[in-house]
Scaffold this active site. Structure first.
Site, PDB file in Angstrom:
ATOM      1  N   ASN A  99       0.877  -1.166   0.000  1.00 35.28           N
ATOM      2  CA  ASN A  99       0.000   0.000   0.000  1.00 35.28           C
ATOM      3  C   ASN A  99       0.916   1.219   0.000  1.00 35.28           C
ATOM      4  O   ASN A  99       1.746   1.348   0.888  1.00 35.28           O
ATOM      5  CB  ASN A  99      -0.888  -0.039   1.258  1.00 35.28           C
ATOM      6  CG  ASN A  99      -1.828   1.142   1.345  1.00 35.28           C
ATOM      7  OD1 ASN A  99      -1.896   1.961   0.432  1.00 35.28           O
ATOM      8  ND2 ASN A  99      -2.565   1.234   2.437  1.00 35.28           N
ATOM      9  N   GLU A 488     -20.922  12.743  -4.647  1.00 34.09           N
ATOM     10  CA  GLU A 488     -20.058  11.561  -4.532  1.00 34.09           C
ATOM     11  C   GLU A 488     -20.835  10.259  -4.589  1.00 34.09           C
ATOM     12  O   GLU A 488     -20.339   9.267  -5.121  1.00 34.09           O
ATOM     13  CB  GLU A 488     -19.157  11.620  -3.295  1.00 34.09           C
ATOM     14  CG  GLU A 488     -19.859  11.519  -1.966  1.00 34.09           C
ATOM     15  CD  GLU A 488     -18.905  11.600  -0.780  1.00 34.09           C
ATOM     16  OE1 GLU A 488     -17.790  11.100  -0.859  1.00 34.09           O
ATOM     17  OE2 GLU A 488     -19.314  12.181   0.245  1.00 34.09           O
ATOM     18  N   HIS A 504     -23.476  36.925  -9.320  1.00 38.64           N
ATOM     19  CA  HIS A 504     -22.251  37.437  -9.930  1.00 38.64           C
ATOM     20  C   HIS A 504     -21.755  36.505 -11.032  1.00 38.64           C
ATOM     21  O   HIS A 504     -20.550  36.398 -11.262  1.00 38.64           O
ATOM     22  CB  HIS A 504     -21.179  37.670  -8.863  1.00 38.64           C
ATOM     23  CG  HIS A 504     -21.594  38.703  -7.865  1.00 38.64           C
ATOM     24  ND1 HIS A 504     -21.616  40.042  -8.143  1.00 38.64           N
ATOM     25  CD2 HIS A 504     -22.096  38.571  -6.613  1.00 38.64           C
ATOM     26  CE1 HIS A 504     -22.077  40.705  -7.098  1.00 38.64           C
ATOM     27  NE2 HIS A 504     -22.387  39.832  -6.152  1.00 38.64           N
ATOM     28  N   LYS A 603     -11.969   5.321   0.958  1.00 41.19           N
ATOM     29  CA  LYS A 603     -12.296   5.865   2.277  1.00 41.19           C
ATOM     30  C   LYS A 603     -11.107   6.589   2.881  1.00 41.19           C
ATOM     31  O   LYS A 603     -11.240   7.640   3.486  1.00 41.19           O
ATOM     32  CB  LYS A 603     -12.726   4.705   3.182  1.00 41.19           C
ATOM     33  CG  LYS A 603     -13.126   5.128   4.591  1.00 41.19           C
ATOM     34  CD  LYS A 603     -14.427   5.881   4.568  1.00 41.19           C
ATOM     35  CE  LYS A 603     -14.895   6.308   5.947  1.00 41.19           C
ATOM     36  NZ  LYS A 603     -15.964   7.329   5.837  1.00 41.19           N
TER      37      LYS A 603
HETATM   38  C1  F6R Z   1     -16.637  12.598   1.772  1.00 31.82           C
HETATM   39  C2  F6R Z   1     -15.494  12.123   2.503  1.00 31.82           C
HETATM   40  C3  F6R Z   1     -14.167  12.691   2.179  1.00 31.82           C
HETATM   41  C4  F6R Z   1     -13.292  12.781   3.441  1.00 31.82           C
HETATM   42  C5  F6R Z   1     -11.876  13.201   3.059  1.00 31.82           C
HETATM   43  C6  F6R Z   1     -10.991  13.332   4.271  1.00 31.82           C
HETATM   44  O1  F6R Z   1     -17.802  11.980   2.199  1.00 31.82           O
HETATM   45  O2  F6R Z   1     -15.607  11.259   3.338  1.00 31.82           O
HETATM   46  O3  F6R Z   1     -14.265  13.922   1.545  1.00 31.82           O
HETATM   47  O4  F6R Z   1     -13.866  13.693   4.319  1.00 31.82           O
HETATM   48  O5  F6R Z   1     -11.319  12.250   2.187  1.00 31.82           O
HETATM   49  O6  F6R Z   1     -10.884  12.128   4.961  1.00 31.82           O
HETATM   50  P1  F6R Z   1     -10.433  12.074   6.461  1.00 31.82           P
HETATM   51  O7  F6R Z   1     -11.491  12.714   7.278  1.00 31.82           O
HETATM   52  O8  F6R Z   1     -10.299  10.615   6.757  1.00 31.82           O
HETATM   53  O9  F6R Z   1      -9.140  12.808   6.550  1.00 31.82           O
END
Ligand code: F6R
Length: 608
Positions: A99, A488, A504, A603
């Site tokens: 990863n 999304e 505007h 995620k």
């Molecule tokens: C939208 C969403 C993303 C996260 C972003 C930051 O629903 O979940 O926009 O908010 O990728 O992720 P974190 O909070 O894990 O830093």
């Protein structure tokens, strides 16, 4: 992004590896693969697309006798999502998964080609497999080979590595990307996240950057890159296996929206003492808030929108200037921070690469770092001076809901406590504020119960391809989150606009084909918002207003009206977000979208 799993122990593990990968699907991926020991060889099965494709390919292998293996879900960076590019990648003796990104892979690849290695994929990862194999042939020592290769690899990584000659052993390496070790009885696990092993054990270790773990069925040892031994105490997961299951809901996203009231209680209650918002001195000392002269918030996506809510709250209650910076943008210019600045970092996962890198830049300037994080022991939490955790349990759906709600709840608490310690809010006023804050779980629950009303609205709006969200100030911050949620998961294009800015330029886009969702919750701005909504009505847009009770009578002209429960202006983003989330959810469901795993999204965004 990318999910890593590994198992060594008494169970036969081919099916276990595939099941463990399914628990990490939320991280985002476009191919999957496993490698396991069987009859003295390493068998590898890989498939582009969903894990179901891997499962079909594994049909005849799922019950084979194997007690050690590794598995991976890949989110393509170098090379498209094909079977060949899926992990694990193998060389003669070594199979591994990865990863992260190997930045100097071209240089390493040229060296390895010269040494006679043949490459079967377009990935950066395959170079690591061959490089470790090269050193294994040179040294005959698995760990030594891994370490020598690590000294040459530049980039970000977590690796899970097996060696043909050492069945029953997995070497795990962590640099930037997260890696946990689940500790069982006569069995041990490696995984990017807890859901992969929570069914089997709650005891785990968080690997830190620069650590190598040697995982066997009955022992786990840790060393650094110079083979110095490392000792650490295991942690215990505080939530149950069921929390990582859908629990009868069709999607994790819906389940998580329904969990919001209990998450708000779990997050806020420990920070209220004698009816007053008060943080534990270790997580957030009063002096940090009292001394704050200017604040910079760093975050990405929804967490950045939570930062916008935080800005409005702190500026209103504390008269302290707050800048909200998209972490990736902040990284692109020389930072203007000093040791006198307070930086608030917001992140659900605690692993977002841009946010983490921005944090490190702020830290290098001497700024104090306070983070609001959901995942205990995550990189952002570890790099911060102070951490306030949102206690929401695991958030599995890619689109954040309950964690966002918990972030903004913490932001109100920070704003109120800061106003109090700065002498701008009396104890009595803080008590009133706290009492209203503690009503939020109930008010949110009353909105979640109105789900059928929001589903009916979704039926009206799901046919459009473009949509506008309008709001002013705090409602603008809430609009940004509503718009992101819709696009999304439903793939409908939408824009969030500061309502006064529409004329505007952008109002030219408003037609009867472009509906508008207007947020009208901020008392001093209601009349202006009503005028803005009249302007779009005059251009034949269908208009839905989501409003505070006191704005209801002003909004009789709109097509659809959602009236929120009453609460003070500062707290309204916690209420307006629930219909916004549920309407988006139902629009996406009506359009047949893959709600928990929207296309192209991950995620935990651990690449730049
Ligand atoms: C939208 C969403 C993303 C996260 C972003 C930051 O629903 O979940 O926009 O908010 O990728 O992720 P974190 O909070 O894990 O830093």
């Amino acid at each position: 992004m990318c999910g890593i799993v590994g198992y060594v122990g008494r169970r036969s593990c081919a099916g276990l590896l595939v099941d463990a990968l399914k628990t990490l699907e939320y991280r985002g991926y476009d191919s999957a693969g496993v490698a396991f020991f069987h009859d003295g060889i390493i068998e590898t099965v890989k498939a582009a697309g969903r894990i179901q494709n891997l499962e079909s390919k594994m049909e005849s292998r799922i019950d084979v006798e194997t007690h050690c293996g590794i598995g991976h879900t890949r989110w393509a960076t170098h090379g498209g999502p094909t079977d060949e590019n899926a992990h694990p990648h193998s060389s003669e003796h070594i199979s591994l998964l990865h990863n992260g990104i190997i930045e100097n892979y071209q240089e390493l690849k040229a060296f390895l080609i010269e040494k006679g290695y043949t490459f079967l994929s377009q990935t950066d990862t395959e170079t690591a497999a061959h490089l470790m194999d090269y050193y294994y042939k040179e040294t005959g020592d698995f760990l030594e080979a891994v370490i020598r290769a690590l000294h040459e690899i530049r980039g970000t990584y977590a690796f899970g590595i097996i060696c043909k000659d050492e069945p029953g052993k997995i070497i795990c390496v962590r640099q930037e990307n997260p890696l946990l070790l689940g500790l069982g009885e006569g069995e041990n696990f490696m995984a990017s996240d807890i859901p992969a092993f929570i069914k089997y054990t709650k005891k785990y270790l968080v690997m830190e950057p620069g650590e190598i773990a040697i995982l066997e069925a009955d022992r786990v040892s840790l060393v650094d890159f110079d083979k110095n031994p490392i000792e650490k105490e295991p942690l215990v997961v505080t939530w149950d296996y069921e929390a990582a299951e859908k629990g009868g809901y069709p999607h994790f996203m819906l389940k998580e929206i329904h969990e919001t009231p209990s998450c708000l209680r779990a997050t806020m209650s420990p920070r209220v003492q004698d009816g007053l918002v008060r943080f534990d001195e270790k997580e957030l000392p009063d002096h940090l808030l009292r001394d704050a002269r200017s604040i910079t918030i760093l975050a990405c996506g929804s967490a950045m929108h939570a930062g916008m809510v935080t800005k409005y709250g702190i500026e209103k209650l504390c008269r302290v200037k707050v800048d909200v910076e998209v972490a990736s943008e902040f990284r692109g210019r020389p930072p203007l921070l000093t040791k006198d600045d307070l930086v608030i970092v917001i992140s659900q996962s605690g692993e977002t690469l841009d946010t983490l890198a921005a944090l490190k830049m702020a830290r290098a300037c001497g700024a104090k770092i306070l983070s609001i994080v959901n995942v205990v022991g995550s990189s952002i939490a570890r790099e911060s001076d102070y951490v306030v955790y949102t206690w929401t349990g695991p958030e599995i759906a890619v689109a954040t809901t309950k964690a966002y709600s918990a972030q903004i709840a913490i932001s109100y608490m920070i704003a109120a406590r800061m106003a109090f310690v700065k002498g701008l809010m009396s104890e009595e006023a803080l008590r009133d504020f706290t009492a209203e804050l503690m009503m939020l779980p109930e008010l949110v629950a009353s909105l979640v119960e109105r789900e059928s009303e929001f589903r009916a609205l979704a039926e009206q709006y799901c046919k459009y391809e473009d949509l506008f969200f309008l709001g002013r100030c705090l409602d603008y911050a809430a609009s940004l989150e509503g718009s992101l949620k819709l696009k999304e998961i439903s793939y409908i294009h939408s824009e969030a606009y500061a309502a006064g800015e529409l004329k505007h330029g952008t109002i030219s886009l408003i037609t009867d084909d472009v509906p508008v969702i207007g947020l009208v919750t901020q008392t001093p701005l209601m009349e202006k918002m009503v005028s803005n909504l009249r302007e779009v009505t005059a251009r034949n847009a269908r208009v839905m207003a989501i409003c505070a009770p006191q704005a209801k009578d002003l909004l009789e002209f709109v097509d659809d009206l959602v009236v929120l429960p009453a609460a003070r202006d500062e707290l309204m983003p916690s209420l307006s977000v629930i219909p916004l989330q549920l309407i988006s959810y139902h629009i996406a469901a009506l359009r047949g979208c893959d709600i928990d795993k929207p296309r192209n999204l991950a995620k935990s965004v651990t690449v730049e």
